[in-house]
Write an enzyme that holds these catalytic residues in place. Structure first.
Site, PDB file in Angstrom:
ATOM      1  N   HIS A 139       0.823  -1.217   0.000  1.00 36.11           N
ATOM      2  CA  HIS A 139       0.000   0.000   0.000  1.00 36.11           C
ATOM      3  C   HIS A 139       0.851   1.258   0.000  1.00 36.11           C
ATOM      4  CE1 HIS A 139      -3.159  -2.901   0.915  1.00 36.11           C
ATOM      5  NE2 HIS A 139      -3.997  -1.991   0.474  1.00 36.11           N
ATOM      6  N   LYS A 145      -8.930  -7.830   8.867  1.00 31.68           N
ATOM      7  CA  LYS A 145      -9.591  -7.987  10.163  1.00 31.68           C
ATOM      8  C   LYS A 145      -9.575  -6.675  10.925  1.00 31.68           C
ATOM      9  CE  LYS A 145      -5.812  -9.409  13.191  1.00 31.68           C
ATOM     10  NZ  LYS A 145      -5.656  -9.167  14.607  1.00 31.68           N
TER      11      LYS A 145
HETATM   12  S1  SF4 Z   1      -5.575 -14.396  17.092  1.00 27.78           S
HETATM   13 FE1  SF4 Z   1      -4.215 -13.234  18.446  1.00 27.78          FE
HETATM   14  S2  SF4 Z   1      -2.176 -13.587  17.656  1.00 27.78           S
HETATM   15 FE2  SF4 Z   1      -3.622 -14.166  16.051  1.00 27.78          FE
HETATM   16  S3  SF4 Z   1      -3.906 -12.346  14.764  1.00 27.78           S
HETATM   17 FE3  SF4 Z   1      -5.454 -12.301  16.347  1.00 27.78          FE
HETATM   18  S4  SF4 Z   1      -4.580 -11.078  18.010  1.00 27.78           S
HETATM   19 FE4  SF4 Z   1      -2.920 -11.704  16.676  1.00 27.78          FE
END
Ligand code: SF4
Lengths: 189, 350
Positions: A36, A102
């Site tokens: 990006h 996410k």
């Molecule tokens: S599950 Fe925990 S370690 Fe894995 S991406 Fe999410 S915050 Fe990070």
């Protein structure tokens, strides 16, 4: 459960709404911070991003020494908000129709989604193994000079599970949950 | 685990100590009579235990045990955590995004174990907690530990996850200033106990520290104030720390000690009860209240926002009142081993 099949189109994307559970099949490209940043600096992308989906992911990729074939062994999403300053530009300049990541993104991206016809798909954070299983093959890699996790990996996925959390009509599940939880919290304080 | 036990039943611990002392005395008295019966091998072992200390004579065993500890921590979810995840899944309404997320999480836990692959590709900050007898040579132990971390990184149990903060360079070893973090605690036992926590970046980023009083939140220097700031942190975190998560909360200490201790609280079993009644009530209240906020798994909305909350206290200066909050994601990777005298694994702690 909805299905989204490659080739993707603006029309299909516009039909998606916040809260839709979607299984994506076909081609997607990984792209995170360094990609990006480079695009923002004006470097042209090495692949045609029109009607494509970008996945915020730094996959763990192994290369078979003999066959030279790549295999993805872990491929969960990374936090998307870091691309908030740039994401809308990639929508405007290169015509992507989807972003997978996410944690959700902010108002600039939401505006971009509305204006240029794009959605934000939330993958399940941490589900590295389940998501790696949905990646059937690695088709190509570009900008490997950025390092393996930061390169643009062209992946073929099948039934890749995501949830639409920001749609192309101004809807954002993140904004909704944030404000409803804030209101509820007041009662508990 | 001294740390894990600290919040639970001090009285029992004292009693237990006395009993062990008596038992040891008895054993000591009896020992000379028994000794001749023992095989040469055991005698040797005993001698080793006294002279050759952990990290010395049995370096290979220690290395293997530590490597196995890293593999299992990265790939297998401890039972107490798996249990609450399944309960959370059962609680969510059918055909919702929350249930969808929890189902994928469940499938991921199973798949990682089956494939012996990292549960999450962010294998996190590598945090070791070492309870050791007074004879341990920490420098030698650290060397072996570094070797194990390097091997685990090569094998893919750990991602190349530690970069130079100034240059951004990744040496690919997971070893550098401050990493892995090793916390040594001396205990009065003759064996080594090593616990490991892999704490991801996403959840670490939503941790928070508050200084009370906090005017904006109307939080004073009491448990009611503590409650307010914890709830505020949960609301601010939304799903960004890969919720549903677990909180470790330390009241007091200085800024540094507070954060360190808040992570140590995450070594407690999820199903234990705080020995401090007031804190036990607060822990329960926080989880219940958080789950009424509707943030849900991944912040999709839903019934489970928090899987657990562990609260402890350190002394503070009269002038300061910090509340330090560490957020652990659902990919709650922590394990521990009790080692035998030859440094092979005697038992798993979780
Ligand atoms: S599950 Fe925990 S370690 Fe894995 S991406 Fe999410 S915050 Fe990070």
């Amino acid at each position: 459960m909805k299905r989204l099949q490659y080739p993707f189109s603006q029309e299909e994307i516009r039909k998606l709404k916040v809260g839709d559970m979607v299984l994506i099949s076909g081609k997607i490209y990984t792209g995170r911070d360094a990609v990006h940043k480079r695009l923002h600096e004006g470097v042209k992308p090495p692949v045609d991003l029109k009607n494509q989906i970008i996945y915020h992911c730094g996959p763990v990729v192994l290369q078979d020494k003999k066959t030279k074939k790549y295999e993805v062994t872990a491929a969960g999403p990374t936090t998307s908000i870091r691309e908030e300053p740039y994401q809308w530009e990639v929508m405007r300049d290169y015509g992507i129709v989807g972003v997978i990541g996410k944690g959700g993104m902010g108002p600039k991206t939401l505006d971009g989604c509305k204006q240029y016809g794009c959605v934000y798909f939330h993958a399940i954070g941490g589900a590295a193994q389940v998501l790696a299983e949905k990646i059937k093959s690695v088709e190509s890699v570009n900008w490997l000079d950025l390092g393996s996790p930061e390169a643009i990996w062209e992946l073929m996925v099948e039934d890749f599970p995501v949830v639409v959390t920001m749609d192309s009509h101004g809807g954002s599940l993140h904004a909704d949950v944030d404000s409803s939880s804030k209101t509820l919290l007041k009662d508990f304080m | 685990m001294g740390l894990r036990k600290r919040p639970t039943k001090k009285v029992n611990k004292k009693v237990a100590k006395k009993v062990t002392k008596k038992a040891t005395k008895k054993a000591a008295k009896k020992a000379p009579k028994k000794a001749p019966k023992k095989t040469a091998k055991t005698t040797k072992k005993k001698a080793k235990k006294v002279v050759a200390l952990p990290g010395l004579g049995n370096e290979v065993h220690l290395f293997n045990s530590l490597l196995e500890l890293i593999r299992v921590t990265s790939a297998e979810m401890p039972d107490d955590i798996q249990k609450v995840i399944l309960e959370a899944l059962a609680r969510e309404e059918k055909n919702t995004t929350a249930e969808y997320a929890m189902n994928i999480i469940k499938a991921n836990i199973e798949l990682a174990k089956k494939k012996s692959q990292p549960i999450c590709q962010d294998t996190g900050t590598v945090l070791f907690y070492v309870n050791h007898p007074k004879e341990l040579d920490q420098i030698k132990f650290t060397k072996t530990l570094h070797k194990a971390v390097l091997a685990a990184t090569k094998k893919g149990y750990l991602r190349q996850n530690s970069v130079d903060s100034l240059t951004g360079e990744n040496p690919g070893t997971n070893i550098g200033p401050g990493h892995p973090a090793i916390h040594f605690h001396q205990h009065n036992k003759s064996h080594l106990e090593v616990s490991l926590m892999l704490k991801g970046g996403g959840c670490e980023n939503v941790g928070a520290q508050y200084s009370l009083p906090h005017n904006e939140l109307g939080a004073g220097r009491d448990l009611a104030g503590v409650r307010k700031v914890i709830l505020d942190a949960i609301q601010k975190a939304q799903g960004k720390g890969c919720g549903p998560g677990v909180l470790g909360v330390t009241i007091g200490g200085d800024r540094g000690a507070g954060y360190i201790h808040s992570k140590e609280l995450l070594l407690r079993r999820l199903d234990d009860t705080n020995e401090n009644k007031e804190l036990a009530v607060l822990e329960k209240d926080i989880v219940e209240t958080a789950n009424k906020l509707g943030i849900g798994p991944m912040g999709f909305g839903g019934k489970t926002t928090l899987l657990g909350c562990k609260i402890g206290a350190l002394n503070r200066l009269p002038a300061s009142f910090f509340v330090s909050i560490s957020y652990m994601c659902w990919a709650y990777r922590r394990q521990g081993v009790k080692l035998k005298n030859d440094q092979s694994i005697q038992k798993w702690l979780y």
